[in-house]
Motif scaffolding. Structure first.
Motif, short mmCIF file in Angstrom:
data_model
loop_
_atom_site.label_atom_id
_atom_site.label_comp_id
_atom_site.label_asym_id
_atom_site.label_seq_id
_atom_site.Cartn_x
_atom_site.Cartn_y
_atom_site.Cartn_z
N SER A 171 0.84 -1.21 0.00
CA SER A 171 0.00 0.00 0.00
C SER A 171 0.86 1.25 0.00
O SER A 171 0.63 2.18 0.78
CB SER A 171 -0.94 -0.01 1.23
N LEU A 172 1.83 1.27 -0.87
CA LEU A 172 2.78 2.38 -0.90
C LEU A 172 2.10 3.70 -1.27
O LEU A 172 1.14 3.71 -2.07
CB LEU A 172 3.92 2.08 -1.87
N LYS A 173 2.60 4.77 -0.68
CA LYS A 173 2.07 6.11 -0.90
C LYS A 173 3.17 6.99 -1.47
O LYS A 173 4.35 6.73 -1.23
CB LYS A 173 1.58 6.69 0.43
N PRO A 174 2.82 8.06 -2.15
CA PRO A 174 3.85 8.96 -2.66
C PRO A 174 4.77 9.48 -1.56
O PRO A 174 5.96 9.69 -1.80
CB PRO A 174 3.03 10.09 -3.29
N GLU A 175 4.24 9.65 -0.36
CA GLU A 175 5.07 10.15 0.74
C GLU A 175 6.07 9.10 1.24
O GLU A 175 6.92 9.42 2.07
CB GLU A 175 4.20 10.63 1.91
N ASP A 176 6.02 7.90 0.73
CA ASP A 176 7.03 6.89 1.06
C ASP A 176 8.28 7.04 0.18
O ASP A 176 9.28 6.35 0.39
CB ASP A 176 6.48 5.48 0.87
N THR A 177 8.20 7.92 -0.80
CA THR A 177 9.34 8.14 -1.69
C THR A 177 10.54 8.64 -0.90
O THR A 177 10.45 9.63 -0.17
CB THR A 177 8.98 9.16 -2.78
N ALA A 178 11.65 7.94 -1.03
CA ALA A 178 12.87 8.28 -0.28
C ALA A 178 13.97 7.31 -0.67
O ALA A 178 13.72 6.31 -1.35
CB ALA A 178 12.61 8.20 1.22
N VAL A 179 15.16 7.61 -0.20
CA VAL A 179 16.25 6.63 -0.24
C VAL A 179 16.17 5.84 1.06
O VAL A 179 16.11 6.43 2.14
CB VAL A 179 17.62 7.30 -0.38
N TYR A 180 16.16 4.54 0.94
CA TYR A 180 16.04 3.66 2.09
C TYR A 180 17.40 3.05 2.43
O TYR A 180 18.07 2.52 1.54
CB TYR A 180 15.02 2.57 1.82
N PHE A 181 17.74 3.12 3.71
CA PHE A 181 19.02 2.62 4.18
C PHE A 181 18.80 1.53 5.22
O PHE A 181 17.88 1.61 6.02
CB PHE A 181 19.82 3.73 4.86
N CYS A 182 19.67 0.55 5.23
CA CYS A 182 19.67 -0.41 6.33
C CYS A 182 20.91 -0.15 7.19
O CYS A 182 21.90 0.42 6.74
CB CYS A 182 19.65 -1.85 5.83
N ALA A 183 20.80 -0.58 8.44
CA ALA A 183 21.87 -0.30 9.39
C ALA A 183 21.92 -1.37 10.45
O ALA A 183 20.91 -2.04 10.74
CB ALA A 183 21.66 1.06 10.03
N THR A 184 23.10 -1.52 11.04
CA THR A 184 23.26 -2.46 12.15
C THR A 184 24.34 -1.94 13.08
O THR A 184 25.00 -0.93 12.79
CB THR A 184 23.62 -3.87 11.63
#
Length: 128
Positions: A85-98
């Motif tokens: 259910s993605l929305k336009p406001e989900d637009t971004a660069v996504y990063f993972c981290a640990t």
């Protein structure tokens, strides 16, 4: 040294789905928490979701609850983020981290300061 690589980003229409993956190399992250963060243009990086080393504890930002699911496969040294259910406001660069602070501590931190190792990010674009 831990190297994290995100994949699975892309362009999708609003209402669609994507699954992001984060794979570690170098050293395992199976004993440590993992997090997903995102940063949109002109905005600060924000926490999206986190998962404890065992998978028993999770955290979700209010904006993604009920739509995103975080999971991990320690045998494959991989973490996932299923985004529905993605929305336009989900637009971004996504990063993972640990981090590698305290092995087997069962927590799912949302604070970016808790994380030491970061991937390069994968772009997610949701069109309206």
């Amino acid at each position: 040294q831990v190297r994290l690589v995100e994949s699975g980003g892309g362009l999708v229409q609003a209402g669609g789905s994507l699954r992001l993956s984060c794979t570690a190399s170098g050293r395992t992250f199976s004993s440590y928490p993992l997090g997903w963060f995102r940063q949109a243009p002109g905005k600060e990086r924000e926490s999206v979701a986190a998962i404890s080393w065992s998978g028993s504890r999770t955290y979700y930002a209010d904006s993604v609850k009920g739509r995103f699911t975080i999971s991990r496969d320690n045998a494959k040294n991989t973490m996932y983020l299923q985004m529905n259910s993605l929305k336009p406001e989900d637009t971004a660069v996504y990063f993972c981290a640990t981090n590698r602070n305290q092995p087997y501590r069962d927590y799912a931190p949302s604070d970016s300061g808790e994380y030491r190792y970061w991937g390069q990010g994968t772009q997610v674009t949701v069109s309206s």
